[in-house]
Design a protein around this motif. Structure first.
Motif: not given
Length: 218
Positions: A36-41, A43-52, A153-164
């Motif tokens: 659910v954390e990756h709902e917006s992007l 990535p697994q769906w896109k990777q799967l489609i690219s390999k069909l 700075e690392n905290t800001i980057v990590d939080m953004y990448n994790n969807g906060h």
């Protein structure tokens, strides 16, 4: 030729185990699970489609679980048509080859298309709510008072990448403005993927400049 399944693990998805078992019994060599954390992007769906490849089969619980709207559905169907990939949607009871669910009618397909947008909206809202609750109750290990500049700075980057949310990042980082957060994200070349903007705030227009101020990115 290979059979593969895909499931987006939406919040309150009670049929997950049953759907996964259905796919495995059907002969899927793998069931790709999207968190659910990756709902917006998706990535697994896109990777799967690219390999069909030609002659493969893809199984989904419902079209509304796999795609996020009618436009994505149309692109997905066209892609599979060109690649000669068979699509099976378990609960929509649709098989692109017309073999598995012979009782499915054109009316059933039209009803699926008509209800797709509503189903996708309910699914996304439920998942977004669950993820927001999870984020809000997390307690950061460090606060702004004890963080050095590098840690901050690392905290800001990590939080953004994790969807906060940006508001949550501001609360933890100690910064007072969104522009400071986006300045750090740009410094570390983070892929900004929310809202209509992809950079830090610009200068606000003065009164008289069409009476408008620049919008803020999410």
């Amino acid at each position: 030729m290979a059979k593969v399944g895909y499931i987006f693990k939406a919040d309150l998805y009670e049929g997950f185990d049953a759907d996964k078992e259905w796919m495995q019994q059907y002969g899927c060599i793998q069931v790709v699970e999207e968190s659910v954390e990756h709902e917006s992007l998706r990535p697994q769906w896109k990777q799967l489609i690219s390999k069909l490849e030609r002659g493969d089969e893809i199984v989904v619980p419902k079209f509304s679980n796999a795609v996020r709207g009618s436009r994505e559905l149309a692109s997905f169907i066209e892609f599979c048509r060109i690649k000669v990939v068979r699509i099976i949607s378990i609960h929509d009871r649709i098989d692109s080859m017309g073999k598995m669910f012979p009782e499915t009618t054109a009316v059933d397909v039209l009803n699926m298309l008509g209800g797709l947008a509503e189903e996708v909206t309910v699914l996304r809202n439920s998942s977004a709510h669950a993820m927001q609750l999870q984020q809000d109750i997390r307690t950061p290990i460090k606060t702004a008072k004890v963080m050095g500049q590098k840690d901050r700075e690392n905290t800001i980057v990590d939080m953004y990448n994790n969807g906060h949310s940006i508001d949550s990042i501001l609360a933890v980082s100690g910064y007072n403005s969104r522009s400071s957060v986006f300045r750090i994200l740009n410094k570390y070349k983070v892929n900004l993927n929310r809202g209509k903007f992809s950079g830090p705030l610009g200068k606000r227009k003065k009164k008289g400049d069409d009476g408008l101020a620049e919008e803020q990115p999410d």
